[in-house]
Design a protein around this motif. Structure first.
Motif, PDB file in Angstrom:
ATOM      1  N   THR A   1      -5.422 -15.533  13.760  1.00 33.47           N
ATOM      2  CA  THR A   1      -4.466 -16.433  13.120  1.00 33.47           C
ATOM      3  C   THR A   1      -5.085 -17.786  12.788  1.00 33.47           C
ATOM      4  N   GLN A   2      -6.097 -18.200  13.533  1.00 32.36           N
ATOM      5  CA  GLN A   2      -6.726 -19.489  13.261  1.00 32.36           C
ATOM      6  C   GLN A   2      -7.437 -19.481  11.911  1.00 32.36           C
ATOM      7  N   ALA A   3      -8.134 -18.390  11.591  1.00 35.80           N
ATOM      8  CA  ALA A   3      -8.817 -18.282  10.291  1.00 35.80           C
ATOM      9  C   ALA A   3      -7.794 -18.322   9.161  1.00 35.80           C
ATOM     10  N   ALA A   4      -6.670 -17.662   9.359  1.00 34.95           N
ATOM     11  CA  ALA A   4      -5.609 -17.677   8.337  1.00 34.95           C
ATOM     12  C   ALA A   4      -5.086 -19.092   8.127  1.00 34.95           C
ATOM     13  N   THR A   5      -4.914 -19.823   9.214  1.00 34.71           N
ATOM     14  CA  THR A   5      -4.453 -21.214   9.128  1.00 34.71           C
ATOM     15  C   THR A   5      -5.502 -22.090   8.455  1.00 34.71           C
ATOM     16  N   ASP A   6      -6.749 -21.955   8.884  1.00 34.83           N
ATOM     17  CA  ASP A   6      -7.837 -22.769   8.345  1.00 34.83           C
ATOM     18  C   ASP A   6      -7.989 -22.606   6.834  1.00 34.83           C
ATOM     19  N   HIS A   7      -7.781 -21.391   6.336  1.00 36.12           N
ATOM     20  CA  HIS A   7      -7.973 -21.108   4.909  1.00 36.12           C
ATOM     21  C   HIS A   7      -6.664 -21.066   4.133  1.00 36.12           C
ATOM     22  N   LYS A   8      -5.559 -21.463   4.797  1.00 36.16           N
ATOM     23  CA  LYS A   8      -4.248 -21.538   4.149  1.00 36.16           C
ATOM     24  C   LYS A   8      -3.845 -20.217   3.477  1.00 36.16           C
ATOM     25  N   ILE A   9      -3.962 -19.143   4.232  1.00 36.15           N
ATOM     26  CA  ILE A   9      -3.607 -17.816   3.725  1.00 36.15           C
ATOM     27  C   ILE A   9      -2.084 -17.649   3.826  1.00 36.15           C
ATOM     28  N   THR A  10      -1.446 -17.406   2.689  1.00 38.86           N
ATOM     29  CA  THR A  10       0.009 -17.256   2.648  1.00 38.86           C
ATOM     30  C   THR A  10       0.451 -15.839   2.303  1.00 38.86           C
ATOM     31  N   VAL A  11      -0.471 -15.035   1.779  1.00 43.22           N
ATOM     32  CA  VAL A  11      -0.157 -13.657   1.411  1.00 43.22           C
ATOM     33  C   VAL A  11      -1.425 -12.831   1.625  1.00 43.22           C
ATOM     34  N   VAL A  12      -1.217 -11.560   1.980  1.00 46.07           N
ATOM     35  CA  VAL A  12      -2.362 -10.668   2.120  1.00 46.07           C
ATOM     36  C   VAL A  12      -2.157  -9.461   1.220  1.00 46.07           C
ATOM     37  N   PRO A  13      -3.245  -8.921   0.700  1.00 45.78           N
ATOM     38  CA  PRO A  13      -4.602  -9.414   0.873  1.00 45.78           C
ATOM     39  C   PRO A  13      -4.889 -10.655   0.027  1.00 45.78           C
ATOM     40  N   THR A  14      -5.827 -11.434   0.517  1.00 44.15           N
ATOM     41  CA  THR A  14      -6.380 -12.575  -0.211  1.00 44.15           C
ATOM     42  C   THR A  14      -7.895 -12.461  -0.133  1.00 44.15           C
ATOM     43  N   ILE A  15      -8.549 -12.747  -1.247  1.00 43.33           N
ATOM     44  CA  ILE A  15     -10.009 -12.745  -1.296  1.00 43.33           C
ATOM     45  C   ILE A  15     -10.458 -14.141  -1.682  1.00 43.33           C
ATOM     46  N   LEU A  16     -11.346 -14.711  -0.870  1.00 45.95           N
ATOM     47  CA  LEU A  16     -11.921 -16.023  -1.168  1.00 45.95           C
ATOM     48  C   LEU A  16     -13.398 -15.857  -1.487  1.00 45.95           C
ATOM     49  N   VAL A  17     -13.859 -16.585  -2.498  1.00 45.18           N
ATOM     50  CA  VAL A  17     -15.280 -16.687  -2.785  1.00 45.18           C
ATOM     51  C   VAL A  17     -15.684 -18.108  -2.413  1.00 45.18           C
ATOM     52  N   LEU A  18     -16.627 -18.227  -1.483  1.00 39.82           N
ATOM     53  CA  LEU A  18     -17.072 -19.528  -0.991  1.00 39.82           C
ATOM     54  C   LEU A  18     -18.528 -19.761  -1.350  1.00 39.82           C
ATOM     55  N   ILE A  19     -18.845 -21.018  -1.642  1.00 41.20           N
ATOM     56  CA  ILE A  19     -20.237 -21.434  -1.828  1.00 41.20           C
ATOM     57  C   ILE A  19     -20.520 -22.466  -0.759  1.00 41.20           C
ATOM     58  N   ASP A  20     -21.473 -22.165   0.099  1.00 41.50           N
ATOM     59  CA  ASP A  20     -21.814 -23.062   1.207  1.00 41.50           C
ATOM     60  C   ASP A  20     -20.573 -23.504   1.973  1.00 41.50           C
ATOM     61  N   GLY A  21     -19.637 -22.573   2.171  1.00 41.72           N
ATOM     62  CA  GLY A  21     -18.431 -22.853   2.949  1.00 41.72           C
ATOM     63  C   GLY A  21     -17.285 -23.480   2.186  1.00 41.72           C
ATOM     64  N   GLU A  22     -17.495 -23.842   0.931  1.00 40.33           N
ATOM     65  CA  GLU A  22     -16.447 -24.452   0.110  1.00 40.33           C
ATOM     66  C   GLU A  22     -15.843 -23.418  -0.834  1.00 40.33           C
ATOM     67  N   GLU A  23     -14.524 -23.399  -0.910  1.00 42.19           N
ATOM     68  CA  GLU A  23     -13.836 -22.421  -1.753  1.00 42.19           C
ATOM     69  C   GLU A  23     -14.143 -22.645  -3.232  1.00 42.19           C
ATOM     70  N   GLU A  24     -14.589 -21.576  -3.874  1.00 43.43           N
ATOM     71  CA  GLU A  24     -14.876 -21.596  -5.304  1.00 43.43           C
ATOM     72  C   GLU A  24     -13.778 -20.866  -6.088  1.00 43.43           C
ATOM     73  N   GLU A  25     -13.294 -19.778  -5.525  1.00 37.84           N
ATOM     74  CA  GLU A  25     -12.295 -18.961  -6.219  1.00 37.84           C
ATOM     75  C   GLU A  25     -11.402 -18.286  -5.177  1.00 37.84           C
ATOM     76  N   ARG A  26     -10.133 -18.069  -5.533  1.00 39.01           N
ATOM     77  CA  ARG A  26      -9.157 -17.433  -4.645  1.00 39.01           C
ATOM     78  C   ARG A  26      -8.397 -16.385  -5.447  1.00 39.01           C
ATOM     79  N   TYR A  27      -8.282 -15.195  -4.864  1.00 40.34           N
ATOM     80  CA  TYR A  27      -7.505 -14.106  -5.454  1.00 40.34           C
ATOM     81  C   TYR A  27      -6.460 -13.689  -4.432  1.00 40.34           C
TER      82      TYR A  27
END
Length: 107
Positions: free
Chosen positions: A54-80
């Motif tokens: 649940t902490q990872a979901a909170t940290d990345h502000k996940i509100t619906v699943v599935p969600t796919i994040l593309v990160l560059i050096d830990g910073e969000e570049e794209e969210r699906y």
């Protein structure tokens, strides 16, 4: 072609950003799991079950699943994110295209 570019990067000693794809889902939504995410190339992949992490979901502000994040050096570049039926509408090709563009931009 992508493999050749990656090999050239390694051989030339050029530093490149770390691309990570995180696939968030939950065990109760297993029927909508995004299986093709494991076939993405030129990135590190991480699968997170928000029911147990649940902490990872909170940290990345996940509100619906599935969600796919593309990160560059830990910073969000794209969210699906999934639609209202908890089904992912993004395609493997769409996500891979974003990854490929990031790799090419690093030259």
């Amino acid at each position: 072609m992508k493999r050749l570019l990656f090999l050239l990067l390694l051989l030339s000693g050029i530093a490149y950003s770390q691309i990570q794809v995180i696939h968030f889902n939950a065990s109760w939504n297993a029927s909508n799991d995004v299986k093709w995410v494991n076939d993405l190339t030129d990135c590190k992949l991480k699968n997170i079950d928000i029911a147990t992490d649940t902490q990872a979901a909170t940290d990345h502000k996940i509100t619906v699943v599935p969600t796919i994040l593309v990160l560059i050096d830990g910073e969000e570049e794209e969210r699906y994110e999934a639609d209202i039926s908890f089904s992912m509408q993004a395609t493997k090709e769409e996500v891979q295209e974003v990854i490929d563009e990031i790799v090419m931009d690093q030259f």
